[in-house]
Design an enzyme around this catalytic site. Sequence first.
Site, PDB file in Angstrom:
ATOM      1  N   ASP A  98       0.851  -1.202   0.000  1.00 55.58           N
ATOM      2  CA  ASP A  98       0.000   0.000   0.000  1.00 55.58           C
ATOM      3  C   ASP A  98       0.880   1.242   0.000  1.00 55.58           C
ATOM      4  O   ASP A  98       2.064   1.184   0.337  1.00 55.58           O
ATOM      5  CB  ASP A  98      -0.971   0.011   1.194  1.00 55.58           C
ATOM      6  CG  ASP A  98      -0.264   0.138   2.542  1.00 55.58           C
ATOM      7  OD1 ASP A  98       0.814  -0.486   2.724  1.00 55.58           O
ATOM      8  OD2 ASP A  98      -0.772   0.860   3.419  1.00 55.58           O
ATOM      9  N   GLU A 164      -0.003  -0.889   5.916  1.00 53.19           N
ATOM     10  CA  GLU A 164       1.067  -0.324   6.731  1.00 53.19           C
ATOM     11  C   GLU A 164       0.876   1.171   6.911  1.00 53.19           C
ATOM     12  O   GLU A 164       1.053   1.709   8.003  1.00 53.19           O
ATOM     13  CB  GLU A 164       2.427  -0.599   6.078  1.00 53.19           C
ATOM     14  CG  GLU A 164       3.613  -0.390   7.016  1.00 53.19           C
ATOM     15  CD  GLU A 164       4.044   1.054   7.175  1.00 53.19           C
ATOM     16  OE1 GLU A 164       4.643   1.393   8.191  1.00 53.19           O
ATOM     17  OE2 GLU A 164       3.759   1.867   6.273  1.00 53.19           O
TER      18      GLU A 164
HETATM   19  N1  BES Z   1       8.619   3.104   5.552  1.00 51.62           N
HETATM   20  C1  BES Z   1       7.967   4.003   6.434  1.00 51.62           C
HETATM   21  C2  BES Z   1       8.622   4.099   7.787  1.00 51.62           C
HETATM   22  C3  BES Z   1      10.041   4.582   7.810  1.00 51.62           C
HETATM   23  C4  BES Z   1      10.507   5.530   6.925  1.00 51.62           C
HETATM   24  C5  BES Z   1      10.885   4.089   8.758  1.00 51.62           C
HETATM   25  C6  BES Z   1      11.815   5.945   6.979  1.00 51.62           C
HETATM   26  C7  BES Z   1      12.195   4.505   8.830  1.00 51.62           C
HETATM   27  C8  BES Z   1      12.655   5.440   7.936  1.00 51.62           C
HETATM   28  C9  BES Z   1       6.536   3.548   6.611  1.00 51.62           C
HETATM   29  O1  BES Z   1       5.908   3.213   5.397  1.00 51.62           O
HETATM   30  C10 BES Z   1       5.716   4.659   7.170  1.00 51.62           C
HETATM   31  O2  BES Z   1       5.654   5.692   6.567  1.00 51.62           O
HETATM   32  N2  BES Z   1       5.056   4.414   8.263  1.00 51.62           N
HETATM   33  C11 BES Z   1       4.106   5.295   8.797  1.00 51.62           C
HETATM   34  C12 BES Z   1       3.379   4.482   9.823  1.00 51.62           C
HETATM   35  C13 BES Z   1       2.174   5.080  10.405  1.00 51.62           C
HETATM   36  C14 BES Z   1       1.167   5.480   9.394  1.00 51.62           C
HETATM   37  C15 BES Z   1       1.602   4.138  11.422  1.00 51.62           C
HETATM   38  C16 BES Z   1       4.766   6.502   9.403  1.00 51.62           C
HETATM   39  O3  BES Z   1       5.882   6.399   9.948  1.00 51.62           O
HETATM   40  O4  BES Z   1       4.188   7.584   9.342  1.00 51.62           O
HETATM   41 MN    MN Z   2       7.047   2.002   4.264  1.00 51.24          MN
HETATM   42 MN    MN Z   3       5.321   5.158   4.468  1.00 52.36          MN
END
Ligand code: BES
Ligand code: MN
Ligand code: MN
Length: 466
Positions: A98, A164
């Site tokens: 997603d 995610e």
């Molecule tokens: N891949 C990211 C998280 C990430 C980015 C971790 C860069 C470390 C470095 C993930 O897809 C993400 O964006 N997660 C969301 C989760 C939330 C919606 C629960 C976030 O961090 O905002």
């Molecule tokens: Mn991600």
């Molecule tokens: Mn993300």
Amino acid sequence: MTTKMMAAVAFAQKNEGRFVDELKALLRIPSVSTAPEHVGDVRRAAEFVAAELKRIGMENVRLIETTTAERNGHPLVYADWLHAGKAAPTVLCYGHYDVQPAEPLDEWKTPPFEPTERDGNIYARGAVDDKGQMWMHVKALESLMAAGGGTLPVNVRVIVEGEEEVGGEGIAAFVREHGDQLKADVALVSDTEMFAPELPTLCVGLRGMIYTEIEARGAKVDLHSGMYGGAAPNPFVALAQVIAKLKDENGKILIPGFYDKVQKPTADELKAWKALPFDEEHYRESEVGSSVLTGEPGLSVQERTWARPTLDVHGMPGGFIGAGAKTVIPAKAVAKVSMRLVPDMTPAESFAKYKAYVESIAPKGVALEVRLIHSGDPIVVSTDNSYVKAATEAMREVFGKETVFVRGGGSIPIVGDFVRELKIPTVMMGFGLPDDNLHAPNEKFHLANFYRGIESIVRFLSGVGA
Ligand code: BES
Ligand code: MN
Ligand code: MN
């Protein structure tokens, strides 16, 4: 093992062009998990991934539905190949298909769902987060399968989620209830970044989060602001007053007790972070693009973004936002507010403190409702295991450099559950770059890193299986 591994690396190199073409086809599917109008696209993306896992020779490929009586969920994609023998470990490969919404669309140089190659990069929503990185797993598996005559050097399970970016509730429930179906020795996650170009990086910590909405209600209907202004409460002003009391000018969150459980990074971590190649001025100017950086005084950018909680406002829907002017006192307004958490904070306790505090500062005449949209635990993973060693060895071969260990400021909610529920170490080997524009217009993936990622994963899986 080495000859097969080299054959797999050669296969990957020979097929780079096709791998990118396939990724483009996946990127054309607008699998925006938060948008109800895209449910069909999200499912199509899941089916696309499942079909490819099947084609390359993975077994038991299926979509796992996550819809229950309580919720409408997007499917998980599962596959495995478990014939490497009892002595070989089992690797759980995780990714998400997603993506975040692409808006604001007019900021994109080329349309978000028409993947375009420019200057050695592929531009599209999801290019690096996480379709491109998830595809590296699939293509590494394909390459190993091809070199191994339909066999892999390790047992592999693949789990790819479609929620995610909206909190990962479906996969969390699946791990809680059917953890046995994901039994593995280690999880491999490629959904993080490298600290700098050319610098192999393992991410060893993620922030958790609570994503909330505060809804403010004043009058029972929208009112003429001339007739009633001066007598009727305004929910936007009330929210502004509430928000102003959540965090001070020094970046300190004012919720009582919010920092109680915050753990300081270890002296070793702080020392390692100081040694990272980091140019704060370049970061401010080129990455952030603001006149100054904000946050808690006396703490480095790494400490502020990796090891401290923070609070942000994402949007305030409601009222009049069209072109021109409308003189209205809206009856209701909403603020979307999230907090990033660090070890050992918990989402439940943090939310309870936040909710109680917000309710206690509600301005007169306005009723506030504080809702939790989704949450995830913060996590720090151990580096003291053979899998981390295999990962650094794999990346040393590919990049010719030693790996740096960093934390990430972002969140991947399921990683905490891998550690706590499945009780397995997680290797977060990501190949994004700091300027890849995650969640922003013109998201990209550096194609050289797509290829190096595939090779690193081929080598990692071979090393773990040896
Ligand atoms: N891949 C990211 C998280 C990430 C980015 C971790 C860069 C470390 C470095 C993930 O897809 C993400 O964006 N997660 C969301 C989760 C939330 C919606 C629960 C976030 O961090 O905002
Ligand atoms: Mn991600
Ligand atoms: Mn993300």
